[in-house]
Design a protein around this motif. Structure first.
Motif, PDB file in Angstrom:
ATOM      1  N   ARG A  99       0.766  -1.235  -0.010  1.00 11.99           N
ATOM      2  CA  ARG A  99       0.037  -0.097   0.068  1.00 11.99           C
ATOM      3  C   ARG A  99       0.763   1.084  -0.014  1.00 11.99           C
ATOM      4  O   ARG A  99       0.730   2.123   0.735  1.00 11.99           O
ATOM      5  CB  ARG A  99      -0.823   0.131   0.936  1.00 11.99           C
ATOM      6  N   GLY A 100       1.798   1.378  -0.806  1.00 15.65           N
ATOM      7  CA  GLY A 100       2.746   2.333  -1.026  1.00 15.65           C
ATOM      8  C   GLY A 100       3.998   2.700  -0.246  1.00 15.65           C
ATOM      9  O   GLY A 100       4.493   3.601  -0.288  1.00 15.65           O
ATOM     10  N   ARG A 101       4.386   1.605   0.638  1.00 16.72           N
ATOM     11  CA  ARG A 101       5.505   1.534   1.425  1.00 16.72           C
ATOM     12  C   ARG A 101       6.756   1.112   0.440  1.00 16.72           C
ATOM     13  O   ARG A 101       7.865   0.911   1.268  1.00 16.72           O
ATOM     14  CB  ARG A 101       5.288   0.532   2.506  1.00 16.72           C
ATOM     15  N   PHE A 102       6.620   0.638  -0.471  1.00 14.88           N
ATOM     16  CA  PHE A 102       7.777   0.162  -1.296  1.00 14.88           C
ATOM     17  C   PHE A 102       8.665   1.295  -2.088  1.00 14.88           C
ATOM     18  O   PHE A 102       8.006   2.241  -2.593  1.00 14.88           O
ATOM     19  CB  PHE A 102       7.232  -0.771  -2.431  1.00 14.88           C
ATOM     20  N   MET A 103       9.732   0.996  -2.037  1.00 10.26           N
ATOM     21  CA  MET A 103      10.908   1.934  -2.859  1.00 10.26           C
ATOM     22  C   MET A 103      11.607   0.988  -3.833  1.00 10.26           C
ATOM     23  O   MET A 103      12.101  -0.322  -3.519  1.00 10.26           O
ATOM     24  CB  MET A 103      11.599   2.820  -2.112  1.00 10.26           C
ATOM     25  N   LEU A 104      11.947   1.615  -5.030  1.00  8.91           N
ATOM     26  CA  LEU A 104      12.890   0.693  -5.661  1.00  8.91           C
ATOM     27  C   LEU A 104      14.325   1.452  -5.763  1.00  8.91           C
ATOM     28  O   LEU A 104      14.369   2.435  -6.461  1.00  8.91           O
ATOM     29  CB  LEU A 104      12.313   0.552  -7.133  1.00  8.91           C
ATOM     30  N   GLY A 105      15.254   0.643  -5.396  1.00 10.29           N
ATOM     31  CA  GLY A 105      16.652   1.409  -5.478  1.00 10.29           C
ATOM     32  C   GLY A 105      17.474   0.341  -6.524  1.00 10.29           C
ATOM     33  O   GLY A 105      17.315  -0.858  -6.585  1.00 10.29           O
ATOM     34  N   LEU A 106      18.172   0.751  -7.394  1.00 10.06           N
ATOM     35  CA  LEU A 106      18.790   0.277  -8.453  1.00 10.06           C
ATOM     36  C   LEU A 106      20.179   0.633  -8.420  1.00 10.06           C
ATOM     37  O   LEU A 106      20.678   1.483  -8.102  1.00 10.06           O
ATOM     38  CB  LEU A 106      18.125   0.899  -9.959  1.00 10.06           C
ATOM     39  N   GLY A 107      20.906  -0.552  -8.786  1.00 11.29           N
ATOM     40  CA  GLY A 107      22.412  -0.495  -9.095  1.00 11.29           C
ATOM     41  C   GLY A 107      22.961  -1.425 -10.179  1.00 11.29           C
ATOM     42  O   GLY A 107      22.176  -2.199 -10.688  1.00 11.29           O
ATOM     43  N   PRO A 108      24.220  -1.206 -10.655  1.00 11.97           N
ATOM     44  CA  PRO A 108      24.899  -2.184 -11.439  1.00 11.97           C
ATOM     45  C   PRO A 108      25.254  -3.434 -11.244  1.00 11.97           C
ATOM     46  O   PRO A 108      25.283  -4.506 -11.633  1.00 11.97           O
ATOM     47  CB  PRO A 108      26.032  -1.332 -11.833  1.00 11.97           C
ATOM     48  N   GLY A 109      25.215  -3.782  -9.652  1.00 12.74           N
ATOM     49  CA  GLY A 109      25.780  -4.952  -8.911  1.00 12.74           C
ATOM     50  C   GLY A 109      27.005  -4.848  -8.427  1.00 12.74           C
ATOM     51  O   GLY A 109      27.977  -4.255  -9.230  1.00 12.74           O
ATOM     52  N   SER A 110      27.186  -4.893  -7.311  1.00  8.08           N
ATOM     53  CA  SER A 110      28.552  -4.620  -6.545  1.00  8.08           C
ATOM     54  C   SER A 110      29.627  -5.860  -6.544  1.00  8.08           C
ATOM     55  O   SER A 110      30.670  -5.611  -6.421  1.00  8.08           O
ATOM     56  CB  SER A 110      28.263  -4.135  -5.139  1.00  8.08           C
ATOM     57  N   LEU A 111      29.053  -6.895  -6.545  1.00  2.97           N
ATOM     58  CA  LEU A 111      30.124  -8.106  -6.553  1.00  2.97           C
ATOM     59  C   LEU A 111      30.343  -8.543  -7.885  1.00  2.97           C
ATOM     60  O   LEU A 111      29.293  -9.190  -8.556  1.00  2.97           O
ATOM     61  CB  LEU A 111      29.399  -9.278  -5.567  1.00  2.97           C
ATOM     62  N   PRO A 112      31.348  -8.356  -8.297  1.00  7.48           N
ATOM     63  CA  PRO A 112      31.798  -9.102  -9.773  1.00  7.48           C
ATOM     64  C   PRO A 112      31.509 -10.622  -9.871  1.00  7.48           C
ATOM     65  O   PRO A 112      31.326 -11.179 -10.917  1.00  7.48           O
ATOM     66  CB  PRO A 112      33.171  -8.620 -10.016  1.00  7.48           C
ATOM     67  N   THR A 113      31.509 -11.218  -8.499  1.00  7.66           N
ATOM     68  CA  THR A 113      31.309 -12.603  -8.828  1.00  7.66           C
ATOM     69  C   THR A 113      30.065 -13.099  -9.065  1.00  7.66           C
ATOM     70  O   THR A 113      29.650 -13.980  -9.623  1.00  7.66           O
ATOM     71  CB  THR A 113      31.832 -13.358  -7.374  1.00  7.66           C
ATOM     72  N   ASP A 114      29.083 -12.217  -8.994  1.00  7.73           N
ATOM     73  CA  ASP A 114      27.693 -12.421  -8.885  1.00  7.73           C
ATOM     74  C   ASP A 114      27.595 -12.239 -10.625  1.00  7.73           C
ATOM     75  O   ASP A 114      27.111 -13.082 -11.328  1.00  7.73           O
ATOM     76  CB  ASP A 114      26.708 -11.131  -8.384  1.00  7.73           C
ATOM     77  N   ALA A 115      28.223 -11.239 -10.972  1.00  7.25           N
ATOM     78  CA  ALA A 115      28.082 -10.812 -12.621  1.00  7.25           C
ATOM     79  C   ALA A 115      28.769 -11.782 -13.316  1.00  7.25           C
ATOM     80  O   ALA A 115      28.235 -12.174 -14.367  1.00  7.25           O
ATOM     81  CB  ALA A 115      28.574  -9.473 -13.015  1.00  7.25           C
ATOM     82  N   ALA A 116      29.921 -12.507 -12.761  1.00  8.22           N
ATOM     83  CA  ALA A 116      30.521 -13.382 -13.628  1.00  8.22           C
ATOM     84  C   ALA A 116      29.714 -14.650 -13.792  1.00  8.22           C
ATOM     85  O   ALA A 116      29.834 -15.425 -14.842  1.00  8.22           O
ATOM     86  CB  ALA A 116      31.961 -13.860 -12.711  1.00  8.22           C
ATOM     87  N   MET A 117      28.866 -15.125 -12.892  1.00 10.94           N
ATOM     88  CA  MET A 117      28.120 -16.311 -13.201  1.00 10.94           C
ATOM     89  C   MET A 117      27.064 -16.307 -14.346  1.00 10.94           C
ATOM     90  O   MET A 117      26.711 -17.302 -14.725  1.00 10.94           O
ATOM     91  CB  MET A 117      27.646 -16.619 -11.696  1.00 10.94           C
ATOM     92  N   ILE A 118      26.879 -15.227 -14.627  1.00 12.71           N
ATOM     93  CA  ILE A 118      25.911 -15.105 -15.620  1.00 12.71           C
ATOM     94  C   ILE A 118      26.333 -14.531 -16.991  1.00 12.71           C
ATOM     95  O   ILE A 118      25.732 -13.640 -18.001  1.00 12.71           O
ATOM     96  CB  ILE A 118      24.367 -14.312 -15.256  1.00 12.71           C
ATOM     97  N   GLY A 119      27.739 -14.260 -16.887  1.00  5.71           N
ATOM     98  CA  GLY A 119      28.335 -13.928 -18.191  1.00  5.71           C
ATOM     99  C   GLY A 119      28.487 -12.492 -18.553  1.00  5.71           C
ATOM    100  O   GLY A 119      28.704 -11.894 -19.489  1.00  5.71           O
TER     101      GLY A 119
END
Length: 389
Positions: A99-119
């Motif tokens: 009921r309106g208590r949500f906020m959307l925070g966005l970023g590129p991804g801070s852990l390169p180990t996360d990004a590496a797993m999906i190429g």
């Protein structure tokens, strides 16, 4: 000023039960809600063995019905890892469910180990965030079908079937760390700004960089930046005395430092120090945060207000488990009781009321004394009159 947390989450050490670690995260948000904190931002991470929340949206959906007023945001959702259409749909759903208590925070991804797993190569993440945010904002703010294609996803006449519950849209915030990419995106859309790692004394011009880049871009695109939507993030632990605070962080601060120095490949936030004392000194002397007393916390936030050259809307404590659960809980209580009111004006009328009472006490004390004397005299007279034959 609003206050809250930025919950990665950093847990104390390996070997702890993930069930209890995640339960502590839920209980922390519930505790903050009871104490009157305004915001909790929940992170997204998929590797390195410490930050266990892989979906901030699922966490928020779980904790929202257990809280009443605290706003809940993704802090942050790594947009290049996802299809923007599904991000938009999930965000809109949470906007309805909360009921309106949500906020959307966005970023590129801070852990390169996360990004590496999906190429995804780390050098591509910031450009991908800028591209994907443009697609996402079209989906959130317009009724026009979106067509877009890149190596990560394809959209064909895509649109959200629900408009946001919050009109025209829930708040969107962009993470800003060391590069100008976050402020550029925030300025492009007049979005909120989450300044992480910009509170270091040696890098105080990062605050100016963040705001200047964002405002310049906003002007370029006919947008306006709102300082109330600017949030600064830094770690703190406070106790009744500095000595107590230093003793309490012996519980888990070494693991936090070791994680950031030797496991997580995040050069934009790498703390210094090898011994416990060196690490405590780094937190206090670098300007990144505070280990000390409520008075130390007040001074830190006032310093940041000055450095921001105009103020900001919220201070978010970077959540951690430097201290044990009991001392951590007390830290948040002390902050809510003695620090937050200094920046929210909630003590002003109380102080004015007390000052007024002190100024009139002597006069009113005398009047009250006279009233008591008169009441006693009347009673005695009535008693004597009744007793007369």
């Amino acid at each position: 000023m609003r206050f809250g947390i930025f919950l990665a989450p950093f847990h104390a050490e390996l070997g702890q039960n993930p069930v209890s670690a995640l339960a502590r995260d839920v209980e922390l948000v519930k505790h903050l809600d009871r104490l009157g904190y305004e915001e909790a931002w929940i992170g997204e991470h998929h590797s390195c063995g410490t930050e266990l929340i892989s979906s901030p949206e699922i966490f928020i959906a779980n904790v929202a019905p257990q809280t009443s007023s605290i706003k809940l945001g993704t802090g942050v959702l790594s947009l290049p890892y996802h299809n923007p259409l599904w991000v938009a749909d999930r965000a809109i759903l949470l906007d309805y469910l909360t009921r309106g208590r949500f906020m959307l925070g966005l970023g590129p991804g801070s852990l390169p180990t996360d990004a590496a797993m999906i190429g995804i190569d780390p050098t591509e993440q910031r450009g991908a965030l800028e591209e994907d945010t443009d697609v996402l904002m079209q989906l959130l703010l317009t009724d026009e079908p979106v067509n877009h294609e890149n190596s990560r996803y394809t959209l064909v006449d895509a649109r959200c079937q629900l408009q946001p519950y919050t009109r025209p849209c829930f708040e969107v915030g962009i993470a800003a760390i060391a590069s100008p990419s976050g402020p550029r995106i925030a300025g492009r859309y007049g979005a909120g700004l989450l300044s992480i790692g910009a509170t270091l004394t040696g890098d105080t011009d990062l605050l100016a960089l963040h705001w200047d880049v964002a405002t310049q871009r906003a002007e370029q695109f006919g947008q306006t930046m709102d300082r109330s939507a600017w949030r600064l993030v830094g770690p703190m632990h406070i106790a009744e005395t500095r000595e107590e605070a230093y003793r309490q962080v012996e519980y888990g601060i070494d693991y936090w430092f070791d994680y950031l120095q030797h496991t997580a490949a995040v050069p934009h936030f790498e703390p210094a120090g090898a011994t416990l004392q060196e690490r405590i000194d780094w937190v206090n002397e670098s300007g990144v945060g505070v280990i000390g007393t409520p008075e130390d916390a007040v001074r830190q936030i006032r310093t940041l207000e000055e450095q921001s050259a105009g103020g900001f809307g919220a201070y978010l404590m970077m959540a951690h488990e430097w201290a044990n659960p009991t001392d951590t809980k007390r830290h948040y209580e002390l902050f809510a009781e003695y620090v937050a009111p200094q920046f929210q004006g909630s003590l002003d009328r109380l102080a004015a009321s007390k000052a007024t009472a002190r100024g009139s006490r002597e006069h009113l004390f005398g009047r009250m004394g006279k009233a008591l004397e008169e009441a006693t005299a009347r009673h005695q007279a009535e008693t004597a009159e009744t007793a007369a034959p």
